[in-house]
Scaffold this active site. Structure first.
Site, PDB file in Angstrom:
ATOM      1  N   LYS A  68      93.624  49.317  58.851  1.00 21.47           N
ATOM      2  CA  LYS A  68      94.462  48.652  60.469  1.00 21.47           C
ATOM      3  C   LYS A  68      94.347  50.529  61.517  1.00 21.47           C
ATOM      4  O   LYS A  68      95.109  50.420  62.176  1.00 21.47           O
ATOM      5  CB  LYS A  68      95.291  48.147  60.231  1.00 21.47           C
ATOM      6  CG  LYS A  68      95.324  47.228  58.978  1.00 21.47           C
ATOM      7  CD  LYS A  68      96.791  46.270  59.299  1.00 21.47           C
ATOM      8  CE  LYS A  68      96.740  45.109  58.004  1.00 21.47           C
ATOM      9  NZ  LYS A  68      95.680  44.180  58.143  1.00 21.47           N
ATOM     10  N   CYS A  69      92.990  50.885  61.508  1.00 21.99           N
ATOM     11  CA  CYS A  69      92.974  52.095  62.409  1.00 21.99           C
ATOM     12  C   CYS A  69      92.041  51.429  63.032  1.00 21.99           C
ATOM     13  O   CYS A  69      91.503  51.638  62.992  1.00 21.99           O
ATOM     14  CB  CYS A  69      93.233  53.565  61.632  1.00 21.99           C
ATOM     15  SG  CYS A  69      93.021  54.494  62.109  1.00 21.99           S
ATOM     16  N   GLY A  70      92.704  52.457  64.342  1.00 25.51           N
ATOM     17  CA  GLY A  70      91.232  52.299  65.720  1.00 25.51           C
ATOM     18  C   GLY A  70      89.801  52.744  64.644  1.00 25.51           C
ATOM     19  O   GLY A  70      89.436  52.595  65.152  1.00 25.51           O
ATOM     20  N   THR A 130      88.487  53.047  61.511  1.00 25.50           N
ATOM     21  CA  THR A 130      88.369  52.059  60.885  1.00 25.50           C
ATOM     22  C   THR A 130      86.801  51.736  60.940  1.00 25.50           C
ATOM     23  O   THR A 130      86.162  51.533  59.864  1.00 25.50           O
ATOM     24  CB  THR A 130      89.279  50.689  60.372  1.00 25.50           C
ATOM     25  OG1 THR A 130      90.530  50.678  60.824  1.00 25.50           O
ATOM     26  CG2 THR A 130      88.964  49.833  59.226  1.00 25.50           C
TER      27      THR A 130
END
Length: 194
Positions: A68-70, A72
């Site tokens: 859930k990371c930019g 990803t």
């Protein structure tokens, strides 16, 4: 005068028996082999222990990941590197980590499913670990020590990458924002080292 005489006497005594201390130092050096990534193990996503000695002779790309990371979408580029270079000896390994903004909250099974469904990940995904602090996995303790980093060795964010040579002697660290495809030249150079 007495001190000089004592030093000369000590020097003469040790000079008369050079083999004993020299031999002891030589034995200690052989015992203190330099540690490499291949001396470690970690649990795979399915809970099975993975002995990293099985990767000796391969080039490793180790990444701390999050779903859930930019950053990803880097999973896709990592999978492309895996597909392109696995036959030449590249092993891509993802270590999910939830230490940065709670961006990997899922269970190991949920993480694996997410990676496969959204990015077609077939490279090895390990169990979720910590990369910083007292609970940092020994592999990450080693990687940080072996490579250092800007402003200390702590991992700063998800998708920090480590590229390791076939013999384990070279450990290069790449920033989270470094795109996997930007590493191709370095990967190919290490793959060419036989």
């Amino acid at each position: 005068m007495f001190a000089c005489g004592l030093l000369l006497a000590v020097g003469a005594t040790s000079a008369q028996r050079p083999t004993e201390p020299t031999q002891a130092r030589a034995n200690n050096k052989t015992k203190e082999m330099k540690q490499t990534i291949y001396d470690f193990s970690a649990k795979a996503n399915n809970g099975q222990e993975v002995d990293f000695s099985q990767f000796a002779g391969k080039v490793l790309l180790i990444v701390n990941t999050a779903s859930k990371c930019g950053l990803t979408p880097q999973y896709k580029a990592l999978e492309e590197l895996h597909d392109r270079y696995a036959d030449q000896g590249l092993v891509v390994i993802g270590f999910p980590c939830d230490q940065f903004g709670n961006q990997e909250p899922g269970s190991d099974e949920e993480i694996k499913e997410f990676c496969q469904l959204n990015y077609g990940v077939s490279f090895r995904i390990m169990q979720k670990i910590e990369v910083n602090g007292d609970g940092a996995h020994p592999i990450y303790q080693y990687l940080k020590k072996a490579s250092g980093g800007w402003f200390g060795d702590a991992i700063k964010w998800n998708f920090t990458k480590f590229l390791i040579s076939r013999d384990g002697s070279k450990v290069e660290r790449y920033a989270p924002i470094t795109k996997p495809e930007a590493m191709i030249k370095d990967i190919e150079a290490l793959l060419d080292e036989k």
